[in-house]
Design a protein around this motif. Sequence first.
Motif, mmCIF file in Angstrom:
data_model
loop_
_atom_site.group_PDB
_atom_site.id
_atom_site.type_symbol
_atom_site.label_atom_id
_atom_site.label_comp_id
_atom_site.label_asym_id
_atom_site.label_seq_id
_atom_site.Cartn_x
_atom_site.Cartn_y
_atom_site.Cartn_z
ATOM 1 N N ASP A 1 0.832 -1.204 0.000
ATOM 2 C CA ASP A 1 0.000 0.000 0.000
ATOM 3 C C ASP A 1 0.872 1.262 0.000
ATOM 4 O O ASP A 1 0.591 2.219 -0.721
ATOM 5 N N THR A 2 1.945 1.239 0.789
ATOM 6 C CA THR A 2 2.841 2.393 0.852
ATOM 7 C C THR A 2 3.525 2.627 -0.486
ATOM 8 O O THR A 2 3.650 3.772 -0.947
ATOM 9 N N LEU A 3 3.948 1.549 -1.142
ATOM 10 C CA LEU A 3 4.574 1.678 -2.458
ATOM 11 C C LEU A 3 3.590 2.296 -3.453
ATOM 12 O O LEU A 3 3.945 3.227 -4.190
ATOM 13 N N ASP A 4 2.359 1.812 -3.447
ATOM 14 C CA ASP A 4 1.350 2.368 -4.367
ATOM 15 C C ASP A 4 1.130 3.856 -4.112
ATOM 16 O O ASP A 4 1.063 4.663 -5.047
ATOM 17 N N ARG A 5 1.032 4.229 -2.842
ATOM 18 C CA ARG A 5 0.799 5.635 -2.500
ATOM 19 C C ARG A 5 2.013 6.501 -2.852
ATOM 20 O O ARG A 5 1.871 7.612 -3.364
ATOM 21 N N ARG A 6 3.218 6.004 -2.553
ATOM 22 C CA ARG A 6 4.412 6.783 -2.866
ATOM 23 C C ARG A 6 4.567 6.967 -4.377
ATOM 24 O O ARG A 6 5.014 8.031 -4.829
ATOM 25 N N ARG A 7 4.222 5.958 -5.140
ATOM 26 C CA ARG A 7 4.286 6.120 -6.600
ATOM 27 C C ARG A 7 3.360 7.246 -7.052
ATOM 28 O O ARG A 7 3.738 8.063 -7.904
ATOM 29 N N ARG A 8 2.149 7.292 -6.472
ATOM 30 C CA ARG A 8 1.190 8.335 -6.845
ATOM 31 C C ARG A 8 1.626 9.709 -6.342
ATOM 32 O O ARG A 8 1.536 10.691 -7.078
ATOM 33 N N VAL A 9 2.093 9.773 -5.104
ATOM 34 C CA VAL A 9 2.375 11.056 -4.467
ATOM 35 C C VAL A 9 3.763 11.589 -4.824
ATOM 36 O O VAL A 9 3.927 12.778 -5.094
ATOM 37 N N LEU A 10 4.766 10.719 -4.832
ATOM 38 C CA LEU A 10 6.160 11.154 -4.989
ATOM 39 C C LEU A 10 6.752 10.839 -6.356
ATOM 40 O O LEU A 10 7.746 11.439 -6.740
ATOM 41 N N GLY A 11 6.173 9.875 -7.051
ATOM 42 C CA GLY A 11 6.705 9.478 -8.351
ATOM 43 C C GLY A 11 7.543 8.214 -8.266
ATOM 44 O O GLY A 11 7.977 7.802 -7.188
ATOM 45 N N GLU A 12 7.762 7.606 -9.414
ATOM 46 C CA GLU A 12 8.455 6.315 -9.509
ATOM 47 C C GLU A 12 9.900 6.359 -9.024
ATOM 48 O O GLU A 12 10.392 5.391 -8.460
ATOM 49 N N ARG A 13 10.590 7.475 -9.261
ATOM 50 C CA ARG A 13 12.040 7.516 -9.018
ATOM 51 C C ARG A 13 12.441 8.205 -7.717
ATOM 52 O O ARG A 13 13.623 8.371 -7.456
ATOM 53 N N HIS A 14 11.469 8.613 -6.932
ATOM 54 C CA HIS A 14 11.793 9.273 -5.667
ATOM 55 C C HIS A 14 12.492 8.273 -4.734
ATOM 56 O O HIS A 14 12.146 7.096 -4.705
#
Length: 197
Positions: free
Chosen positions: A160-173
């Motif tokens: 869930d955290t990975l999915d949210r970080r991809r949406r919020v911060l982007g793939e390469r953050h």
Amino acid sequence: LGDNDPHVWSVGDSLAWALRLMWRSAEARELDQDILTRRRRILGEDHRDSLWSACHLALDLHHMGEVQAARDLDQDTLARSRRTLGEDHPDTITVAANLAWNLRDLGEVQAARDLDQDVLARCRRVLGENHPYTLESVSNLAADLRALGEIHAARDLDQDTLDRRRRVLGERHPETLASVSNLAADLRALRTHGASG
């Protein structure tokens, strides 16, 4: 301005933070200790700036492998922060998260889990579900669960955290990439323990 000017302390905080990021922990520690001593003497031990300095010094201690000393300092700082700033103040939440990190590294994983659950609940309430600090709190709780052998629960939180970080911060953050690593650790642990996922 002199060594006791608040502007000098503020610049010192930034310099110590940069030194810490460069893994020059001994230099950061020396600077943070000096600023903490001055702030406590002039502002008092319970002033917000003194508490923040204590939080920084505890980070230095942890990075230098003095985890027990970091734990003791964070424990004192958390008690003072709760009393003077309140349970839900962002600084108090940060100190609590740092204390949980110390506890986890000292093998007190159940205590770390309990504290991380409280930190996460407060982050969600104060900052929202998708705030970077909230997502970091979820990752910390997942690390506790993984250490306690609750791999499925850790995997669910990390996914869930990975999915949210991809949406919020982007793939390469960097934090998104940390989530990828955390999820991989969960999947490895599930495979090692023969559990299906």
